[in-house]
Design a protein around this motif. Sequence first.
Motif, short mmCIF file in Angstrom:
data_model
loop_
_atom_site.label_atom_id
_atom_site.label_comp_id
_atom_site.label_asym_id
_atom_site.label_seq_id
_atom_site.Cartn_x
_atom_site.Cartn_y
_atom_site.Cartn_z
N ILE A 709 0.56 -1.30 -0.23
CA ILE A 709 -0.27 0.42 0.25
C ILE A 709 1.27 1.24 -0.41
CG2 ILE A 709 -1.54 1.08 1.22
CD1 ILE A 709 -2.64 -0.98 2.37
N PRO A 710 0.44 2.28 -1.27
CA PRO A 710 1.68 3.17 -0.79
C PRO A 710 0.73 4.82 -0.08
CG PRO A 710 0.67 3.23 -2.84
CD PRO A 710 -0.25 2.01 -2.06
N TYR A 711 1.38 4.20 0.83
CA TYR A 711 1.18 4.92 2.15
C TYR A 711 1.74 5.93 2.31
CZ TYR A 711 0.56 0.01 4.04
OH TYR A 711 0.87 -1.36 4.49
N ILE A 716 -0.25 13.46 0.51
CA ILE A 716 0.78 14.50 0.02
C ILE A 716 -0.93 14.87 -1.01
CG2 ILE A 716 1.98 15.48 -2.13
CD1 ILE A 716 3.53 13.07 -1.64
N ARG A 717 -0.85 16.56 -1.05
CA ARG A 717 -2.00 17.30 -1.75
C ARG A 717 -1.46 16.97 -3.16
NH1 ARG A 717 -0.74 21.18 2.30
NH2 ARG A 717 -3.11 20.89 3.83
N ASN A 718 -2.74 17.61 -3.83
CA ASN A 718 -2.42 17.00 -5.28
C ASN A 718 -2.50 18.34 -5.85
OD1 ASN A 718 -4.68 15.39 -5.34
ND2 ASN A 718 -6.50 16.97 -5.74
N ASN A 719 -1.87 19.41 -5.04
CA ASN A 719 -0.12 20.12 -5.65
C ASN A 719 1.10 19.63 -5.14
OD1 ASN A 719 -0.57 20.27 -2.84
ND2 ASN A 719 -0.62 23.18 -3.28
N GLY A 720 1.19 18.87 -5.06
CA GLY A 720 2.35 18.43 -4.54
C GLY A 720 3.17 18.86 -3.22
N SER A 721 1.85 19.57 -2.10
CA SER A 721 2.65 19.44 -0.78
C SER A 721 2.17 18.72 0.64
CB SER A 721 2.26 21.28 -0.62
OG SER A 721 0.11 20.91 -0.54
N TYR A 722 2.25 18.44 1.60
CA TYR A 722 2.03 17.93 2.41
C TYR A 722 1.39 17.85 3.15
CZ TYR A 722 7.22 16.34 1.76
OH TYR A 722 8.33 15.63 1.39
N LYS A 723 0.34 17.36 3.75
CA LYS A 723 -0.83 17.42 4.12
C LYS A 723 0.15 17.70 6.03
CE LYS A 723 -4.14 14.76 1.84
NZ LYS A 723 -4.72 13.02 1.93
N TRP A 724 -1.28 19.16 5.81
CA TRP A 724 -0.85 20.14 6.71
C TRP A 724 -0.69 18.78 8.48
CZ3 TRP A 724 -3.65 21.41 11.09
CH2 TRP A 724 -4.96 20.94 10.86
N ASN A 725 -1.92 18.02 8.00
CA ASN A 725 -1.81 17.10 10.36
C ASN A 725 -1.32 16.49 9.74
OD1 ASN A 725 -3.32 15.86 7.57
ND2 ASN A 725 -5.54 15.90 9.03
N SER A 825 18.21 9.02 -4.22
CA SER A 825 17.65 10.51 -4.23
C SER A 825 15.92 10.42 -4.21
CB SER A 825 18.53 10.90 -5.50
OG SER A 825 20.01 11.27 -4.99
N ASP A 826 15.31 10.63 -3.59
CA ASP A 826 14.37 10.67 -3.54
C ASP A 826 13.88 12.36 -3.93
OD1 ASP A 826 11.59 10.24 -2.94
OD2 ASP A 826 11.34 9.65 -0.94
N PHE A 827 12.81 11.73 -4.96
CA PHE A 827 12.56 13.37 -5.82
C PHE A 827 10.59 13.26 -5.32
CE2 PHE A 827 16.31 12.06 -7.96
CZ PHE A 827 17.19 13.78 -7.37
N PHE A 828 10.13 11.80 -5.08
CA PHE A 828 9.41 11.94 -5.19
C PHE A 828 8.20 12.04 -3.80
CE2 PHE A 828 10.81 7.70 -5.89
CZ PHE A 828 9.60 7.51 -5.16
N PHE A 829 8.84 12.46 -2.67
CA PHE A 829 8.63 11.73 -1.58
C PHE A 829 9.19 12.51 -0.18
CE2 PHE A 829 7.77 8.72 3.11
CZ PHE A 829 7.01 9.87 3.54
N ARG A 830 10.46 12.41 -0.11
CA ARG A 830 11.26 13.11 0.99
C ARG A 830 12.13 14.59 0.62
NH1 ARG A 830 13.38 7.90 4.02
NH2 ARG A 830 12.32 6.62 2.25
#
Length: 983
Positions: A709-711, A716-725, A825-830
């Motif tokens: 499962i890709p937890y 991540i929001r649709n705009n690529g930013s992290y969810k604040w909560n 080199s993580d370009f999609f999560f970290r």
Amino acid sequence: MRIKTPILCMLTGLLLSLQLNAQSSGKTDPEFLKYQTSKWVDSIMNKLTPDERIAQLILVAAYSNRGEEHKQEILELIKEQKIGGLIFFQGDPETQAELMNDYQQAAEVPLIGAIDAEWGLGMRLDNTISYPFQMALGAIQNDDLIYKMGEEVARQVKRTGLHINLAPVVDVNNNPENPVINFRSFGEDKQNVTSKGIAYMKGMQDHKVLTTAKHFPGHGDTDTDSHYALPQINHPLERLDSLEMYPFKELIDAGIGGVMVAHLDIPALDSTGVPSTLSKPIITGILKERLGFNGLIVTDAMNMKGVTTGNEPGVVDKKAIVAGNDLLEFTEDVPRAIAEIRKAIRAGIITQKEIDERARKVLAVKQWVGLNDYSPTSTEDIVEELNTPEAILLNRKLVEASLTVLKNKNNLLPLHRLDTLKIASISIGEEKETVFQKSLSLYTEVKHFQLPVEADGSQIDSVKAELKDYNLLIAGIHDQSKYPRNSVSLSQEVQEFVKELSADEKTIIGLFKNPYVLNKFEDIEVSSVLIEAYQDSETTQEMTAQLIFGGIGATGKLPVSVGEKFRMGDGLEVKAINRFKYTIPEDAGMDSKVLYTKVDSLMNEAIDAKAIPGGQVFVAKDGKVVMYKAYGLHRYSDTIRVKKDDLYDLASITKISSALPALMKLHDEGKFDLNAGIDDYLSYFRNSNKAGVPFRQILAHQARFKPWIPYWKNTIRNNGSYKWNTFKKDSSARFPVKISEDLWLHRNYQKKIFRAIKKSPLEEEAKYKYSGLAFYLLPSIVEEITRQDFRRYINENFYDKLGATTLTYEPSAEFPLKRIVPTESDFFFRHKPIHGRVHDEGAIMMGGVSANAGLFANANDLAKLMQMYLNYGEYGGQRYISEETLKEFTRTQFPDNDNRRGLGFDKPNLEYQGEDNNTAKDASQNSFGHTGFTGTMVWVDPEVDLLYVFMSNRVLPTRDNTRLYKLNTRTKIQQVLYDAIKE
């Protein structure tokens, strides 16, 4: 003042005839004597002039490191003086063989070639093997090893174009202050000296290298070096006969080809005061007539002060020949020596017939060694052929067999409960980390210190302050010279510190020095653990460390007495426990050339193809580590080379290395049931679609669970930013889970992962499908059963006891980043390079601790866990898991359902699939292991007792790099291991 009269000499001879032991009826003549009247010898003698016959009795010193001028000097002696042979000293084997070829080509009669190779060619030549000194060999209880050393030394001597080894030393060293024999002797016991001398001699002579027992009549009880002065031995005849001469008599009876005469003043044998080398009563009267020796009699070097003082070159050689010697070693003035001997013949002091008989003897030796059918020595691959794996292995076996444990209070050796020990080591007499210390670190975490020779009180106090934090200290006392001299150069303060250590019950002392030195350290005999290692070679240091941890045992016995502290024959037996023995492939029945060459080639191919920037390969067979090597770089773009103790991200190998051993242990204890489900241990899952699914199916990947499962995508929001909560840039009580330096996860997110697993749908069909979902839950299940923190439980029950100190989660908290190999080199999560944190996204969101991924280790420490599995639950003398349980977990569970898997463990494909197979072709169906997404693999095969660890970071810089799979490097290397196993 001595009386020098013919009557006294006659009385001496009469006494000798009455008191010397009778010859043994079983006496064996030297084999070469049968050639004295051969057609070849006759033909040579017929060609030689009287002077040339004298010249056959001369060995000239030759060197292979002195250049063209020296070569021309030797060629001149060969061509003009027609000398009989050469004795080689310092140089290298290639040059020596080349020179000997040139010298033979220049000689009308083939030259005999000799060398002092008491402990092998390494005594004289660079790039060759030095076997242990004879004092260490004297500790060995198996004389077959000494015979094998003789065989190997003979092979090496012949390979360099030579024919005589001026060995063995059979002097009985009963004077601890002896400056010239000492460590060159087998010891103080005449029987031990004799048996080992015979074994060494037979090993060489059985392979057509002539040997010379030395230094007759016995150089062991003197405190003077005959290189610099004439030693005097003042023992009565009875003592000399029963002790000093005993080994010589026995070796003569056993068929020794040669005897070397020492430069000694022995009034009881010759009251005239002349050196024994020049004494007719000793050489002719005793050695030839009374002892019946008719082999080759060789002088000690004729340039030594013990014989040259008061004697001019040439004249001294004449006296040696008149006394009865057959071969003059190191004649300094050949023309004069020949001239003086010719004068002696004319004067009737010696006859031409006697000279001819000795020349025939020398020629007979030449025929016996094959010089009648001479061919030049090839220099191609000579260094490689001298340093064969078999020759190196023999050296290791000799060192291992020599190690002598003099004290072992409370049977501390070998060390057991590693989890209870906090260990420090200190190298005394060294300024840098030693091989001994590095070898200790292979077994567990050890903090290293050094104290130089001249350390003062402040340096010692500084070290002592740090040592207070440790409950076991391993001290190595090192030698500062090339040879193990009977001396101590440590400062008085350091010697006092050694005394303190000896009184400390938590200290193990290893003495890499001459055993006589034990008498120079006050109170060292009260040590709790004391190991006599005899010398300070790298091999000796390695083996001593392995002895301490039980990789090898000890059987050595002290070959000499040490004052009132230790007696000859002291030595405690210590048995090995099944921890790793670090050795070479041949020790485990493998071919090092196949193994090293092919593995190196495959690793270099992968690195060159940029499939991996570097890696580690670890191979053990029969519990013996035969390969442990690091390759390449941490990153493609930098210069940090991979080291053997660097840590790699194990990825999915975590599955069989973390919770799985815990579950097996709990299964043994009746606390974990393979027929139970997740809901039996985590009540949260009772109303889920996973309730009741038995762990046998879960661990065999046949539970209908989704693969993954890709937890992270849900954060991540649709705009690529992290969810604040979900994430914050800084840590806090609500956001304590570190993802990276500027990314912290909410404390309750693990519950969301569990909820996602609980709610995930099941596959329609119960068949093999690899899934990591349940492995996220296993740490919590272990904690639920044990009521103990998961990491603490696996550390205390497995890793700490195994000494697997790098096998850990969250390595950056314990180790510097320079020891941790980076991954992607993580370009999609970290959105940054991953270094020191787990690569797997799900595992990092579990705080880095999961049974799915998260473990790091170096190959050596991971291998300890895998060797325990391979031993079906036992390692280092301790049982971790029952054999029954391990066999159950490692067998294929559902083969009828086309599922190759064990319980947690991967297994070979049920049918071989060629290049696409998950293991080597020759891996047995009983083998098991796992691979990891980051480019790792670990596999064991009980059928051939084989363990394989492959470490790499193939995901750097991106997981899209699949060249490692395309090259099939991991399984190709695995196949090499099988190819290297000798039938």
